[in-house]
Structures are given as structure tokens and as C-alpha cells.
Scaffold this motif. Sequence first.
Motif, PDB file in Angstrom:
ATOM      1  N   GLY A   1       0.811  -1.216   0.000  1.00  0.00           N
ATOM      2  CA  GLY A   1       0.000   0.000   0.000  1.00  0.00           C
ATOM      3  C   GLY A   1       0.839   1.258   0.000  1.00  0.00           C
ATOM      4  O   GLY A   1       0.502   2.247  -0.670  1.00  0.00           O
ATOM      5  N   VAL A   2       1.943   1.254   0.756  1.00  0.00           N
ATOM      6  CA  VAL A   2       2.840   2.414   0.787  1.00  0.00           C
ATOM      7  C   VAL A   2       3.428   2.676  -0.597  1.00  0.00           C
ATOM      8  O   VAL A   2       3.497   3.832  -1.058  1.00  0.00           O
ATOM      9  CB  VAL A   2       3.976   2.191   1.813  1.00  0.00           C
ATOM     10  CG1 VAL A   2       5.037   3.277   1.688  1.00  0.00           C
ATOM     11  CG2 VAL A   2       3.406   2.169   3.229  1.00  0.00           C
ATOM     12  N   ALA A   3       3.841   1.601  -1.272  1.00  0.00           N
ATOM     13  CA  ALA A   3       4.425   1.758  -2.613  1.00  0.00           C
ATOM     14  C   ALA A   3       3.408   2.316  -3.594  1.00  0.00           C
ATOM     15  O   ALA A   3       3.727   3.223  -4.390  1.00  0.00           O
ATOM     16  CB  ALA A   3       4.946   0.410  -3.101  1.00  0.00           C
TER      17      ALA A   3
ATOM     18  N   ALA B   1       9.362   5.187  -4.502  1.00  0.00           N
ATOM     19  CA  ALA B   1       8.516   4.182  -3.842  1.00  0.00           C
ATOM     20  C   ALA B   1       9.347   2.972  -3.397  1.00  0.00           C
ATOM     21  O   ALA B   1       9.201   2.486  -2.270  1.00  0.00           O
ATOM     22  CB  ALA B   1       7.401   3.743  -4.788  1.00  0.00           C
ATOM     23  N   LEU B   2      10.217   2.494  -4.272  1.00  0.00           N
ATOM     24  CA  LEU B   2      11.025   1.317  -3.930  1.00  0.00           C
ATOM     25  C   LEU B   2      12.010   1.631  -2.807  1.00  0.00           C
ATOM     26  O   LEU B   2      12.261   0.786  -1.936  1.00  0.00           O
ATOM     27  CB  LEU B   2      11.769   0.817  -5.168  1.00  0.00           C
ATOM     28  CG  LEU B   2      10.896   0.219  -6.275  1.00  0.00           C
ATOM     29  CD1 LEU B   2      11.740  -0.157  -7.488  1.00  0.00           C
ATOM     30  CD2 LEU B   2      10.147  -1.012  -5.758  1.00  0.00           C
ATOM     31  N   LEU B   3      12.570   2.840  -2.823  1.00  0.00           N
ATOM     32  CA  LEU B   3      13.513   3.221  -1.769  1.00  0.00           C
ATOM     33  C   LEU B   3      12.823   3.253  -0.401  1.00  0.00           C
ATOM     34  O   LEU B   3      13.356   2.719   0.589  1.00  0.00           O
ATOM     35  CB  LEU B   3      14.113   4.595  -2.085  1.00  0.00           C
ATOM     36  CG  LEU B   3      15.089   5.154  -1.040  1.00  0.00           C
ATOM     37  CD1 LEU B   3      16.297   4.236  -0.902  1.00  0.00           C
ATOM     38  CD2 LEU B   3      15.528   6.575  -1.409  1.00  0.00           C
ATOM     39  N   ILE B   4      11.642   3.859  -0.353  1.00  0.00           N
ATOM     40  CA  ILE B   4      10.906   3.923   0.917  1.00  0.00           C
ATOM     41  C   ILE B   4      10.555   2.515   1.408  1.00  0.00           C
ATOM     42  O   ILE B   4      10.715   2.198   2.598  1.00  0.00           O
ATOM     43  CB  ILE B   4       9.637   4.786   0.746  1.00  0.00           C
ATOM     44  CG1 ILE B   4      10.023   6.249   0.537  1.00  0.00           C
ATOM     45  CG2 ILE B   4       8.719   4.632   1.951  1.00  0.00           C
ATOM     46  CD1 ILE B   4       8.843   7.165   0.244  1.00  0.00           C
TER      47      ILE B   4
ATOM     48  N   GLY C   1      10.831  -5.991   1.666  1.00  0.00           N
ATOM     49  CA  GLY C   1      10.235  -4.677   1.465  1.00  0.00           C
ATOM     50  C   GLY C   1      10.334  -4.221   0.019  1.00  0.00           C
ATOM     51  O   GLY C   1       9.376  -3.664  -0.538  1.00  0.00           O
ATOM     52  N   PHE C   2      11.478  -4.474  -0.612  1.00  0.00           N
ATOM     53  CA  PHE C   2      11.685  -4.084  -2.006  1.00  0.00           C
ATOM     54  C   PHE C   2      10.705  -4.812  -2.935  1.00  0.00           C
ATOM     55  O   PHE C   2      10.073  -4.192  -3.807  1.00  0.00           O
ATOM     56  CB  PHE C   2      13.128  -4.397  -2.419  1.00  0.00           C
ATOM     57  CG  PHE C   2      13.468  -3.987  -3.809  1.00  0.00           C
ATOM     58  CD1 PHE C   2      13.856  -2.678  -4.091  1.00  0.00           C
ATOM     59  CD2 PHE C   2      13.414  -4.897  -4.853  1.00  0.00           C
ATOM     60  CE1 PHE C   2      14.176  -2.294  -5.385  1.00  0.00           C
ATOM     61  CE2 PHE C   2      13.728  -4.527  -6.148  1.00  0.00           C
ATOM     62  CZ  PHE C   2      14.116  -3.220  -6.413  1.00  0.00           C
ATOM     63  N   LEU C   3      10.563  -6.127  -2.745  1.00  0.00           N
ATOM     64  CA  LEU C   3       9.659  -6.901  -3.610  1.00  0.00           C
ATOM     65  C   LEU C   3       8.196  -6.528  -3.352  1.00  0.00           C
ATOM     66  O   LEU C   3       7.379  -6.514  -4.282  1.00  0.00           O
ATOM     67  CB  LEU C   3       9.881  -8.399  -3.389  1.00  0.00           C
ATOM     68  CG  LEU C   3      11.235  -8.924  -3.863  1.00  0.00           C
ATOM     69  CD1 LEU C   3      11.387 -10.406  -3.547  1.00  0.00           C
ATOM     70  CD2 LEU C   3      11.412  -8.702  -5.366  1.00  0.00           C
ATOM     71  N   SER C   4       7.874  -6.227  -2.108  1.00  0.00           N
ATOM     72  CA  SER C   4       6.515  -5.735  -1.818  1.00  0.00           C
ATOM     73  C   SER C   4       6.286  -4.397  -2.526  1.00  0.00           C
ATOM     74  O   SER C   4       5.192  -4.128  -3.031  1.00  0.00           O
ATOM     75  CB  SER C   4       6.318  -5.571  -0.308  1.00  0.00           C
ATOM     76  OG  SER C   4       6.432  -6.813   0.352  1.00  0.00           O
ATOM     77  N   GLY C   5       7.327  -3.577  -2.563  1.00  0.00           N
ATOM     78  CA  GLY C   5       7.242  -2.314  -3.286  1.00  0.00           C
ATOM     79  C   GLY C   5       7.002  -2.525  -4.770  1.00  0.00           C
ATOM     80  O   GLY C   5       6.192  -1.820  -5.392  1.00  0.00           O
ATOM     81  N   MET C   6       7.679  -3.510  -5.352  1.00  0.00           N
ATOM     82  CA  MET C   6       7.451  -3.819  -6.770  1.00  0.00           C
ATOM     83  C   MET C   6       6.000  -4.245  -7.007  1.00  0.00           C
ATOM     84  O   MET C   6       5.376  -3.870  -8.012  1.00  0.00           O
ATOM     85  CB  MET C   6       8.410  -4.928  -7.221  1.00  0.00           C
ATOM     86  CG  MET C   6       9.863  -4.492  -7.347  1.00  0.00           C
ATOM     87  SD  MET C   6      10.920  -5.804  -8.017  1.00  0.00           S
ATOM     88  CE  MET C   6      10.266  -5.929  -9.688  1.00  0.00           C
TER      89      MET C   6
END
Length: 330
Positions: free
Chosen positions: A91-93, A112-115, A234-239
Motif C-alpha cells: 500500500g505504501v508503494a 517508492a522502492l527506496l521507501i 520490502g523491495f519486492l513488496s514495493g514492486m
Amino acid sequence: MSSVETGQRQGAQSSKASPQDRIVPLLLRYSHVASFVLLIVLASLISPYFLDVTNLLNVVRGASMVGLVAIGMTIVILSRGIDLSAGSIVGVAALTAAAAASAGSPAAWALALLICMLLGVVNGLLVTKLNLQPFIATLAMMIFARGSVYLYSDGGDVYAEGADAMFRWLGSGHVLGLPVPVVVFIAVWAIFCYVMHHTRWGRHVYAVGANEEAARVYGIPVDRIKIQVYALSGFLSGMAGLLLVSRISVAEPNAGNLFELDAIAATLIGGTSFDGGVGGVAGTILGVLILAMITNLLNLMSVSPFVQMLAMGIIIVVAVVMSDLRNRKS
């Protein structure tokens, strides 16, 4: 008794093993493969629309977001952890990318990916430096991240205003006839199938999950590996969040809600043990597809979404029991 005699006795006992003793462990080991094949056969018999190419592509495309989360979840569980914040980080991404869409796709995606990766790092620091249980640390992050989304969006949708064509292509475009989310999912899955079995980092993750203290004795930087694992999740969730928001150009405040539970279920169905160090990313794709096919089949049969939730709960219990039986036999 000499070692030779012991070996001969064990060999004799092994040779006397009944066919049932050999078949049951084999069925347990490949239960996810058998379930996948059986489900395809049943679904094709129950619904004539199931094997339609368009339907199958929609199934895989819909599963690709959860699939990316499940890959990260699998690696976290292999290190004997868990990441309950994955859905909220999706959701954040989605929110970040939508809010920053006017700055151009590369900038919005990178931000988005950095966060999301930093949120994963915080998870890792909470687990390693504050010695919080992974369940507690990531539960706190789940609440914090979802709360941040609601705070920024005020509970409403955030539109990706000013988004360029590349932004929408990520969620709706095609490459060689395949939807882009499917291509991204398969590419990430293939990369981590290789990384987890053919690189030193992958072997370190397995070692940390199998026996953390032994890994320390062998000089493996356990804390660093754990932080990297949570950062990767976190990175993959961002993707996954980027694929989600790019598809509809709107970030909903509930985007990614409960993705973490589907990812955990897919990981367990795919043969990875909750005890860490056993399983792998290779089987997770079957877990993801099994869950997606069950949902699609129930939709084709016009089964109520509430009944589908009951079915998913039962499937998770069965997956955990099968995983436990599989580990005992191995």
C-alpha cells in the motif's frame, strides 16, 4: 557392534521397507506438484471457461502481485522469520508512486522502492538490534505503514495524476503477448531461484534459518543477512505495489490488504517450512498459482466471496499440516 555390522543392519531394514513407506514420503515431498496438476484437471472438468487462454492470462496476471510478495516472504521464512508488514508496504508503494507520478515514472518508482526497502531495513533492525520477535516487529510495521497510508490519503483514493504512458504500461502493457506483470513476476522468480541455490548469499540464508548459532560459529554475518532479507522483502513488496497502482492508476488506501496472508499460504503450499532452512522459491510459484486457480474456479462457479474466505482459511491449515508432515518424514 562394529560400524560395518550397523550399516548392514540399516541396509537390511531399508530393503525391507514396504512400498507404503516409500510412497508416502514421496507423495508428501511432491504434494504441491500433485495438487497443482489435480487442480488443473478438476477445474477444466468443472468449468469449460477455465482453460481459456484469456482466463489463464488473467489468473496469472492477478497472481503476479501476490507472487512477488510471496517470493520475498519465502526468503524471510527460509531465514526463520516472517514479514506481516508486506501487505501494508504494498500500500505504501502504491500511494507513493501515485502521489509522485507527475515527476515521471523513473522518479516515482525509485522513490517508492527506496521507501519500501527502508521500511524493510527497519524491520530487520528491530529483529536484530532490539531482539524483537519477527512476528511482533513486523506486526508493528504493518500497523505503522497502513496508518501512514490512511494518514496521507485521509482514507480516500489517490489518483496518479500526470502519469506518463510508461507508468500505465507497467501494469497494463504486454511483452511478446504476455502481460508485463507476468513477465516481471517470472523474471524475479527465475532470478531468485538461481540466487538462493547458486550464490553464497543464498546459502547463508539457508544456514541462518537452519541453525542461527551454528551459522555464527562458521562466521556468517547473521544480523546482516537478516537485515538484507527483510530489506529484500520490502523491495519486492514495493514492486508489487507499483504493478498494482500502474494497472488502474489509482492508489486505494486498502491496496495490498491481506497480501501477506496469501503470501504465507503460498510459501507453505510451495514446500517451505516455517522452521526455516527448508524449501525454496522454486516451489512458491506453484503455491501462488494454486491459490490463484482456486480463487478463479470459485469465481467461475459464482461462489460467494465470504465462502471463498472460509476455503482459504481451510487451505492454510491444510498447508501447514502438510508442511509439518513433510518435515517429519524428511
